[in-house]
Motif scaffolding. Structure first.
Motif, PDB file in Angstrom:
ATOM      1  N   ASN A 144      59.285  51.433  44.582  1.00 33.26           N
ATOM      2  CA  ASN A 144      59.371  49.998  44.349  1.00 33.26           C
ATOM      3  C   ASN A 144      60.816  49.643  44.020  1.00 33.26           C
ATOM      4  N   LYS A 145      61.261  48.540  44.557  1.00 27.47           N
ATOM      5  CA  LYS A 145      62.643  48.140  44.309  1.00 27.47           C
ATOM      6  C   LYS A 145      62.755  46.626  44.374  1.00 27.47           C
ATOM      7  N   ILE A 146      63.492  46.074  43.438  1.00 29.35           N
ATOM      8  CA  ILE A 146      63.825  44.648  43.525  1.00 29.35           C
ATOM      9  C   ILE A 146      65.018  44.553  44.472  1.00 29.35           C
ATOM     10  N   THR A 147      64.817  43.908  45.611  1.00 26.26           N
ATOM     11  CA  THR A 147      65.864  43.931  46.637  1.00 26.26           C
ATOM     12  C   THR A 147      66.852  42.786  46.490  1.00 26.26           C
ATOM     13  N   MET A 148      66.406  41.674  45.897  1.00 27.51           N
ATOM     14  CA  MET A 148      67.330  40.546  45.798  1.00 27.51           C
ATOM     15  C   MET A 148      66.996  39.697  44.576  1.00 27.51           C
ATOM     16  N   LEU A 149      68.020  39.345  43.835  1.00 20.23           N
ATOM     17  CA  LEU A 149      67.879  38.342  42.780  1.00 20.23           C
ATOM     18  C   LEU A 149      68.957  37.294  43.022  1.00 20.23           C
ATOM     19  N   PRO A 150      68.614  36.030  43.051  1.00 20.46           N
ATOM     20  CA  PRO A 150      69.653  35.011  43.267  1.00 20.46           C
ATOM     21  C   PRO A 150      70.595  34.947  42.058  1.00 20.46           C
ATOM     22  N   ASP A 227      61.427  54.167  34.527  1.00 18.50           N
ATOM     23  CA  ASP A 227      60.454  53.146  34.886  1.00 18.50           C
ATOM     24  C   ASP A 227      59.044  53.726  34.927  1.00 18.50           C
ATOM     25  N   PRO A 228      58.033  52.859  34.932  1.00 21.12           N
ATOM     26  CA  PRO A 228      56.651  53.344  34.827  1.00 21.12           C
ATOM     27  C   PRO A 228      56.022  53.765  36.157  1.00 21.12           C
ATOM     28  N   ILE A 229      56.782  53.684  37.257  1.00 13.72           N
ATOM     29  CA  ILE A 229      56.144  53.921  38.559  1.00 13.72           C
ATOM     30  C   ILE A 229      55.980  55.415  38.811  1.00 13.72           C
ATOM     31  N   PRO A 230      54.739  55.865  39.071  1.00 18.80           N
ATOM     32  CA  PRO A 230      54.490  57.296  39.255  1.00 18.80           C
ATOM     33  C   PRO A 230      55.031  57.809  40.589  1.00 18.80           C
ATOM     34  N   ASP A 231      55.256  59.130  40.647  1.00 20.07           N
ATOM     35  CA  ASP A 231      55.661  59.741  41.911  1.00 20.07           C
ATOM     36  C   ASP A 231      54.467  59.841  42.851  1.00 20.07           C
ATOM     37  N   LEU A 232      53.314  60.112  42.268  1.00 19.37           N
ATOM     38  CA  LEU A 232      52.125  60.326  43.088  1.00 19.37           C
ATOM     39  C   LEU A 232      50.908  59.907  42.273  1.00 19.37           C
ATOM     40  N   TYR A 233      49.965  59.245  42.918  1.00 20.22           N
ATOM     41  CA  TYR A 233      48.707  58.974  42.231  1.00 20.22           C
ATOM     42  C   TYR A 233      47.580  58.939  43.241  1.00 20.22           C
ATOM     43  N   GLY A 234      46.373  59.083  42.765  1.00 23.66           N
ATOM     44  CA  GLY A 234      45.239  59.060  43.685  1.00 23.66           C
ATOM     45  C   GLY A 234      44.003  59.644  43.042  1.00 23.66           C
ATOM     46  N   GLY A 235      43.164  60.252  43.882  1.00 26.51           N
ATOM     47  CA  GLY A 235      41.925  60.801  43.359  1.00 26.51           C
ATOM     48  C   GLY A 235      41.451  61.954  44.221  1.00 26.51           C
ATOM     49  N   PHE A 236      40.570  62.736  43.652  1.00 19.82           N
ATOM     50  CA  PHE A 236      39.931  63.784  44.450  1.00 19.82           C
ATOM     51  C   PHE A 236      38.534  64.030  43.900  1.00 19.82           C
ATOM     52  N   GLN A 361      47.198  63.530  22.924  1.00 14.68           N
ATOM     53  CA  GLN A 361      45.845  63.044  22.668  1.00 14.68           C
ATOM     54  C   GLN A 361      45.884  61.612  22.135  1.00 14.68           C
ATOM     55  N   GLY A 362      45.078  60.764  22.707  1.00 16.07           N
ATOM     56  CA  GLY A 362      45.046  59.368  22.269  1.00 16.07           C
ATOM     57  C   GLY A 362      45.969  58.469  23.064  1.00 16.07           C
ATOM     58  N   PHE A 363      46.806  59.041  23.879  1.00 17.31           N
ATOM     59  CA  PHE A 363      47.760  58.282  24.702  1.00 17.31           C
ATOM     60  C   PHE A 363      47.092  58.043  26.054  1.00 17.31           C
ATOM     61  N   ASP A 364      46.764  56.803  26.330  1.00 19.19           N
ATOM     62  CA  ASP A 364      46.010  56.492  27.538  1.00 19.19           C
ATOM     63  C   ASP A 364      46.841  55.632  28.493  1.00 19.19           C
ATOM     64  N   PRO A 365      47.545  56.269  29.411  1.00 19.30           N
ATOM     65  CA  PRO A 365      48.405  55.488  30.309  1.00 19.30           C
ATOM     66  C   PRO A 365      47.690  55.014  31.568  1.00 19.30           C
ATOM     67  N   ARG A 366      46.358  55.114  31.611  1.00 23.86           N
ATOM     68  CA  ARG A 366      45.663  54.948  32.893  1.00 23.86           C
ATOM     69  C   ARG A 366      45.712  53.534  33.454  1.00 23.86           C
ATOM     70  N   TYR A 367      45.743  52.522  32.613  1.00 23.13           N
ATOM     71  CA  TYR A 367      45.568  51.181  33.164  1.00 23.13           C
ATOM     72  C   TYR A 367      46.770  50.285  32.927  1.00 23.13           C
ATOM     73  N   SER A 368      47.958  50.879  32.818  1.00 19.46           N
ATOM     74  CA  SER A 368      49.112  50.053  32.543  1.00 19.46           C
ATOM     75  C   SER A 368      50.123  50.173  33.659  1.00 19.46           C
ATOM     76  N   TYR A 369      50.234  49.134  34.467  1.00 13.76           N
ATOM     77  CA  TYR A 369      51.223  49.209  35.539  1.00 13.76           C
ATOM     78  C   TYR A 369      52.630  48.918  35.034  1.00 13.76           C
ATOM     79  N   SER A 370      52.734  48.236  33.882  1.00 12.62           N
ATOM     80  CA  SER A 370      54.074  47.939  33.380  1.00 12.62           C
ATOM     81  C   SER A 370      54.517  48.962  32.335  1.00 12.62           C
ATOM     82  N   GLY A 371      53.687  49.988  32.079  1.00 11.06           N
ATOM     83  CA  GLY A 371      54.116  51.056  31.191  1.00 11.06           C
ATOM     84  C   GLY A 371      53.971  50.764  29.722  1.00 11.06           C
ATOM     85  N   SER A 372      53.176  49.744  29.370  1.00 11.75           N
ATOM     86  CA  SER A 372      52.947  49.522  27.944  1.00 11.75           C
ATOM     87  C   SER A 372      51.529  49.973  27.618  1.00 11.75           C
TER      88      SER A 372
END
Lengths: 392, 374
Positions: A144-150, A227-236, A361-372
């Motif tokens: 993900n990349k912000i390509t342009m900001l005015p 940043d919060p963006i993972p290298d890889l995610y998915g399921g099996f 333990q207790g750290f649940d990053p599963r549902y945070s796309y912004s990393g909080s």
């Protein structure tokens, strides 16, 4: 083509392109809005939200290209797909100085690009009359990349990137969205106090370009901290059917990315007036002391201020493995059930949100796309249910 | 049959036309800029001074969030004038009372900072709309509205500068902020200017904003008679002038300023016809300070409509109240900007729990959940 008949069932090349709008930010954003209030019996209007006159749709242009395949009579199937999603006129809440009377407004702040690869694989090692075993796996790699900001959205320069600060994130041209921007932890001092990095300045207050450390939180500088963006995610998952018994297990996972472990930060507090008697994390036992001078956890001292304030010390690797569900069932043989006029009877036991493994333990990053993350929100609750399924 | 088809088509066309009208929807919960008038804007200022949840934290159970009355309790607490008895866990103003964690990193800062600047914007929005170059060209209504706006703005800056000015004292040293007040935002201040708007000098805030605003208000309201105690009056402007001059007098040991303070205090008493409280009234817990009209000592008061009287602790209150609080909550920083504060604010609590923030220090386990007693 006849030579492929033996092993190839299906091979499809596909590509698609399209664009769609998005305006999911509430109504009347083009103008200032007011709430209607009772002012001692008279109608009055009180400022509610700042509008921006030229606001327009956010546009997402999607390009997808990939292959779908199936080999050996369905034993191996799946697909590989490349995707590119360009967002123009991205709608975001743009922060302003709160002294204006409002703290932000929605605006088309710039352009962004998401690109990546999705892979899906299904494998059936065993397929016989009474036994079947399936394995599936999918993974997504995303950049993900912000390509342009005015120009009006570029009011700050950080490490050669220009953009704007919004709380503890920096939106910079060329950087991923939600890049963390906060104090950088530099371990503990000889007295066991927390240290953070700061930009050195000369006598006139001009930066010298050197980074030094400080034990004063207020003087420390903010830096880009990943940043919060993972290298890889998915399921099996996998499923087995054996003479009426069926068992399936599904996992989701993420590798890489960062998230702020605010629960841990809160559980590492320094005791002070009125701030005592709350639970600590067991890591507090490893706090710096004269006998444990190599620790990077600050000393435990009553009334020490700012020691555990927000910094990249609490940014954690957000990788996780999540056992999403387990299903186990038994279907009665049809030859018995049909005698009493029932098509199918299945008895089952299902468990959702079974367990997850994260860095702490207790750290649940599963549902945070912004990393909080927050210790005050509950993780999805584990549920175990059983039942009987009858079809006539 | 053909006729039936035609009717069907006609109905269909009508239905399509009807649904396409939805595009031009009028707002029904809020008003847009073109729906507000100068009158609703100026009336909006006293309404916002008593707006429950105006800092945006009431939804999270922060029961200190009720605008100017809360600010007055907070400042009273800071001076140690409020005695807390009984269960001190319900003292929502303990942070001010103990002078703990009041800085920019803490939610409580929003009570003063966010409120006053929202009110200053409201005053600026009125000032912006009336051409103030020649007062004599204004009609009586415009004069009074502009006079109110200047008086309110002076009041807000006077409060802010007194709250945030660092004064020389025997205990702390901060030479780098000595003599500095707060950022000044005027109608002409742009978004870019506001981003880089350092604290103005205290002297400049008095000399360039507070006193000029009060002078203009005095001139504009000279022929105005306030219909009630809830409306700005000339007497209030005199009272504010007396306070401002008193501040200047003590700051600079300036006898001329003290003389001005005495002069305007006298004018405030004369213009209002008010009389000081007797000891009996003063010590009366029901009437002394609870109503602007129960005695003849109050120059100005805030009217509290029933909408503003709400149990801020009641997270699962009436539907309309929840909606209202939710809207106010959205007004504060967007979600991704809240990380420094989130540690002591619950995102959403189940209804059987109420949140108490025991201490507001980030990084310290500050959220404690208490089972609500039935």
């Amino acid at each position: 083509m006849e030579s492929t008949y033996e092993w190839l069932d299906n091979l499809k090349l596909k590509a698609s392109i399209g664009s769609q709008g998005n305006d999911n930010i509430g109504n009347f954003r083009y103008t200032n809005t007011y709430t209607i209030e009772n002012a001692n019996g008279k109608v009055s209007t009180v400022f509610n939200a700042k509008g921006s006159e030229n606001i327009t749709w956010e546009t997402n242009s999607n390009f997808n290209a990939g292959v779908e395949f199936s080999f050996l009579r369905g034993t191996v199937s799946g697909g590989v797909e490349y995707f590119l999603r360009k967002t123009t006129d991205m709608l975001l809440s743009f922060p302003v100085a709160p002294s204006l009377g409002y703290s932000s407004y929605y605006a088309n702040v710039g352009d962004m690009r998401n690109s990546g690869v999705e892979i899906e694989l299904n494998f059936t090692p065993i397929r016989r009359e009474h036994v079947q075993w399936d394995i599936n796996l999918n993974m997504t790699h995303l950049r993900n990349k912000i390509t342009m900001l005015p120009p009006e959205r570029r009011n700050k320069q950080v490490d050669g990137y220009s953009g704007y600060v919004s709380g503890s994130t920096f939106f910079g041209e060329g950087l991923p969205m939600y890049t963390f921007y906060m104090r950088k932890y530099a371990g503990v001092s000889d007295e066991g106090l927390s240290m953070w990095y700061m930009d050195e300045t000369d006598d006139k207050g001009n930066p010298t370009g050197k980074r030094v450390t400080t034990t004063e939180y207020a003087k420390a500088s903010d830096y880009l901290c990943g940043d919060p963006i993972p290298d890889l995610y998915g399921g099996f998952g996998t499923s087995v059917n054996f003479r009426g018994f069926d068992l399936s297990v599904a996992f989701t996972y993420q590798i890489g990315g960062l998230a702020y472990d605010s629960g841990y930060a809160a559980a590492m507090y320094s005791p002070a007036n009125k701030t005592t008697g709350m639970n600590w994390h067991k890591d507090i036992l490893k706090a710096w002391s004269a006998d444990n001078a190599s620790s990077d956890i600050p000393r435990l001292q009553y009334e020490d201020k700012d020691q555990n304030n927000m910094s990249d010390r609490f940014l954690m690797d957000a990788s996780y493995l999540n056992l999403q569900n387990i299903n186990f069932g038994y279907t009665l043989p049809a030859k018995f059930t049909k005698k009493v006029g029932i098509e199918k009877v299945r008895v089952y036991l299902a468990c959702e949100n079974v367990w997850y493994w994260s860095k702490r333990q207790g750290f649940d990053p599963r549902y945070s796309y912004s990393g909080s993350t927050s210790q005050a929100t509950y993780s999805p609750v584990r549920t175990i249910s059983g039942g009987i399924n009858i079809q006539f | 049959m053909k006729k039936a088809t035609n009717i069907t088509l006609a109905t269909l066309a009508a239905a399509l036309l009807a649904s396409s009208c939805i595009k031009e929807a009028d707002p029904y919960e809020i008003a847009t800029e073109d729906q507000v008038t100068l009158e609703t804007l100026i009336e909006g200022i006293p309404a916002s001074l008593v707006q429950a949840g105006s800092a945006g934290y009431a939804q999270d159970g922060q029961a200190w969030d009720f605008a100017l009355p809360a600010i007055h309790i907070a400042t009273e607490s800071m001076t140690g004038d409020i005695a807390i008895g009984g269960n001190i866990g319900y003292d929502w103003f303990a942070q001010w009372g103990t002078n703990e964690a009041l800085g920019a990193d803490y939610a409580v800062g929003a009570l003063t900072w966010n409120n006053y600047y929202a009110w200053i914007m409201a005053a600026n929005n009125v000032i912006k709309q009336i051409d103030a170059s020649d007062f004599s060209s204004l009609d009586a209504t415009q004069k009074s509205y502009l006079g109110f706006a200047y008086a309110y703005r002076a009041m807000f800056y006077l409060d802010l500068v007194r709250l945030y000015e660092f004064k020389e004292n025997n205990y702390t040293e901060a030479p780098e902020v000595l003599g500095l007040g707060v950022p000044v935002v005027l109608p002409e201040t742009t978004e870019a200017e506001a981003k880089n708007n350092p604290r103005a000098k205290v002297d400049d805030i008095y000399d360039k904003v507070i006193f000029p605003d009060l002078d203009k208000a005095e001139e504009l309201l000279s022929g105005f008679t306030a219909p009630d105690k809830y409306t700005i009056s000339l007497a209030l402007v005199y009272g504010l002038k007396a306070r401002a001059w008193l501040e200047r007098g003590t700051a600079k040991e300036d006898n001329a300023a003290y003389a001005q303070a005495a002069e305007y205090a006298r004018q405030a008493i004369t213009a209002s016809g008010c009389t000081p409280l007797t000891q009996e009234q003063w010590e009366d817990p029901t009437n002394g300070f609870n109503s602007a009209t129960s005695n003849n000592a109050w120059i100005w008061g805030l009217a509290l409509p029933s909408e503003s009287v709400a149990n801020l602790f009641l997270l699962h209150g009436a539907h309309e109240y929840r909606e209202r609080m939710e809207r106010l909550r959205k007004r504060r920083l967007p979600l991704h900007q809240q990380q420094p504060l989130q540690q002591y604010r619950p995102a959403r609590l189940p209804p059987s729990f109420v949140a108490r923030s025991c201490s507001q220090r980030p990084g310290e386990g500050v959220l404690r959940l208490q089972k609500k007693t039935p």
